[in-house]
Design an enzyme around this catalytic site. Structure first.
Site, PDB file in Angstrom:
ATOM      1  N   ASN A 243       0.849  -1.183   0.000  1.00  0.00           N
ATOM      2  CA  ASN A 243       0.000   0.000   0.000  1.00  0.00           C
ATOM      3  C   ASN A 243       0.890   1.240   0.000  1.00  0.00           C
ATOM      4  O   ASN A 243       1.876   1.300   0.730  1.00  0.00           O
ATOM      5  CB  ASN A 243      -0.883  -0.021   1.263  1.00  0.00           C
ATOM      6  CG  ASN A 243      -1.927   1.071   1.292  1.00  0.00           C
ATOM      7  OD1 ASN A 243      -2.768   1.147   0.404  1.00  0.00           O
ATOM      8  ND2 ASN A 243      -1.883   1.923   2.306  1.00  0.00           N
ATOM      9  N   HIS A 279      -4.610   9.750  -2.215  1.00  0.00           N
ATOM     10  CA  HIS A 279      -4.889  11.046  -1.595  1.00  0.00           C
ATOM     11  C   HIS A 279      -4.658  12.105  -2.670  1.00  0.00           C
ATOM     12  O   HIS A 279      -3.520  12.474  -2.961  1.00  0.00           O
ATOM     13  CB  HIS A 279      -3.976  11.276  -0.395  1.00  0.00           C
ATOM     14  CG  HIS A 279      -4.236  10.352   0.747  1.00  0.00           C
ATOM     15  ND1 HIS A 279      -5.409  10.384   1.467  1.00  0.00           N
ATOM     16  CD2 HIS A 279      -3.486   9.360   1.287  1.00  0.00           C
ATOM     17  CE1 HIS A 279      -5.360   9.458   2.415  1.00  0.00           C
ATOM     18  NE2 HIS A 279      -4.215   8.816   2.312  1.00  0.00           N
ATOM     19  N   ASP A 310      -9.236  10.409  -0.933  1.00  0.00           N
ATOM     20  CA  ASP A 310      -9.916  11.666  -0.644  1.00  0.00           C
ATOM     21  C   ASP A 310      -9.405  12.690  -1.649  1.00  0.00           C
ATOM     22  O   ASP A 310      -8.382  12.483  -2.310  1.00  0.00           O
ATOM     23  CB  ASP A 310      -9.738  12.140   0.808  1.00  0.00           C
ATOM     24  CG  ASP A 310      -8.301  12.143   1.293  1.00  0.00           C
ATOM     25  OD1 ASP A 310      -7.377  12.294   0.471  1.00  0.00           O
ATOM     26  OD2 ASP A 310      -8.093  12.002   2.507  1.00  0.00           O
TER      27      ASP A 310
END
Length: 402
Positions: A243, A279, A310
């Site tokens: 990740n 992000h 986001d």
């Protein structure tokens, strides 16, 4: 999750040092989600069964109801980190409305901070499983899966480990990591869908993050393979992931993962997945090759996922809310990220990093930026929410494997 760490407050520094002494109080606080305080769990199994039945009928106007069968739409469970410096109680434990919306809207949960080293292993001989236990229990009651985050990372290590590291032999340090991985993963065996085993191990130029990552600096690159093997031994059913942020596009950083994963798989290391955090910011262009990048990892036989999406917005001077044009751009980014995931056969997990601006990490770490999630502080749905919902609905009949 990438964190531009701010200096620790006196409270945060004292928390780790007093973890053992504070166990009774800590237990009362974190067990609250499973006990009397929050209505969401007090309602019990009957309500959870009712909620799942309503979802199965597809008659709820939510993200999880809109999603194609087998496709997990997720969010991070607020807690720890920057939340401890705010003037509100722990969101997951004490905000009933937050919990109720999260149960309705999402089919997958990621612990924002509660499974990271400094929270789950605050002293060498003590594991604070209570917050993570509460999340796993809540997910089970609401028909949700859980993503585990994270096992090997350069950031948010507990102070006891940082202080002890210079005095530990390589064998002792490796033993600590092995014990941590197997104890944590083993505790939740059969209850975690995916684990972020190794998090953010490369720099932007594609070289290993050796200076910041004490595990790699001390134990060498081989510790990465060992971490995956230990996690697999503790839970053979969990899918094990790399990740990172900044790997949405085909670039030196994602290329480094592509090469490393091929090497590890050739050695028989149980690597199951690759995930860009995502992000994003409306100040920069959307990574248009996201789907192509995910696809090349899928072609290696890997599962893929979007794990921390986001889209932050820089607010205009003197303004507290984004403009309509900024919201439209944000909605476009959310939609394109979801479409990229839906367009790759092995991408079945799509997680947004928080769903309400009330608890978003963005304004704390990015001055002058915010409004990064799909709901306002009052849980009103933004254009970004509707973009996700419409995209999920459109995909319900179109994904061949479902």
């Amino acid at each position: 999750m990438r964190r531009a760490r701010s200096p620790r407050t006196t409270f945060r520094a004292a928390r780790v040092a007093t973890a053992l002494a504070a166990v009774p109080l800590s237990l009362a606080a974190v067990v609250a989600p499973a006990a009397a305080a929050p209505t969401a769990e007090r309602a019990g199994t009957d309500r959870a069964a009712t909620e799942r039945a309503r979802h199965d009928r597809g008659d709820r106007d939510t993200l999880r109801a809109a999603a194609p069968k087998g496709f997990r739409i997720g969010t991070a469970v607020a807690g720890g980190g920057h939340h401890e410096e705010q003037d509100y109680a722990d969101p997951f434990a004490y905000d009933v409305e937050y919990r109720e919306v999260m149960a309705r809207e999402f089919s997958s949960l990621s612990a924002e901070n509660q499974m990271k080293w400094e929270y789950i292993h605050p002293s060498r001989d003590f594991y604070n499983f209570y917050p993570a236990d509460a999340i796993v229990r809540y997910a089970k009651q609401n028909g949700q899966v859980v993503r585990g985050h994270t096992l090997l990372w350069h950031s948010q290590n507990p102070q006891w480990l940082i202080d002890a590291e210079p005095t530990l032999s390589d064998a002792e340090l490796e033993g600590i990591l092995k014990e941590h991985i197997q104890k944590v993963v083993g505790r939740y065996a059969g209850q975690i869908q995916q684990w972020d085993v190794a998090n953010e191990i490369f720099l932007e130029d594609g070289t290993l993050r050796t200076e910041e990552n004490l595990w790699i600096r001390r134990l060498g690159e081989g510790i990465i393979a060992k971490a995956f093997r230990w996690a697999h031994e503790a839970d053979p059913e969990a899918k094990l992931f790399f990740n990172d942020y900044g790997v949405e596009s085909i670039n030196p950083k994602s290329n480094a993962y592509y090469e490393l994963i091929q090497d590890l798989k050739a050695q028989g290391v149980p690597v199951d997945g690759f995930a860009p955090q995502s992000h994003l910011s409306t100040d920069y262009g959307f990574p248009g090759d996201l789907q192509a990048n995910l696809q090349r990892f899928a072609d290696l036989g890997l599962e893929t996922a979007i794990t921390e999406l986001d889209v932050r917005i820089t607010l205009e001077e003197g303004e507290t809310e984004p403009t309509a044009a900024q919201q439209a751009q944000q909605a476009d980014y959310y939609q394109r990220a979801l479409e990229a995931c839906l367009g790759v056969r092995t991408c079945n997990s799509f997680t947004i990093w928080g769903f309400t601006d009330k608890y978003s990490w963005v304004p704390v770490f990015f001055e002058g930026q915010g409004s990064a999630t799909v709901m306002t502080e009052d849980y009103e749905r933004k254009p970004a929410y509707h973009a996700l919902q419409d995209t999920l609905r459109a995909a319900r009949g179109g994904r061949g494997r479902h």
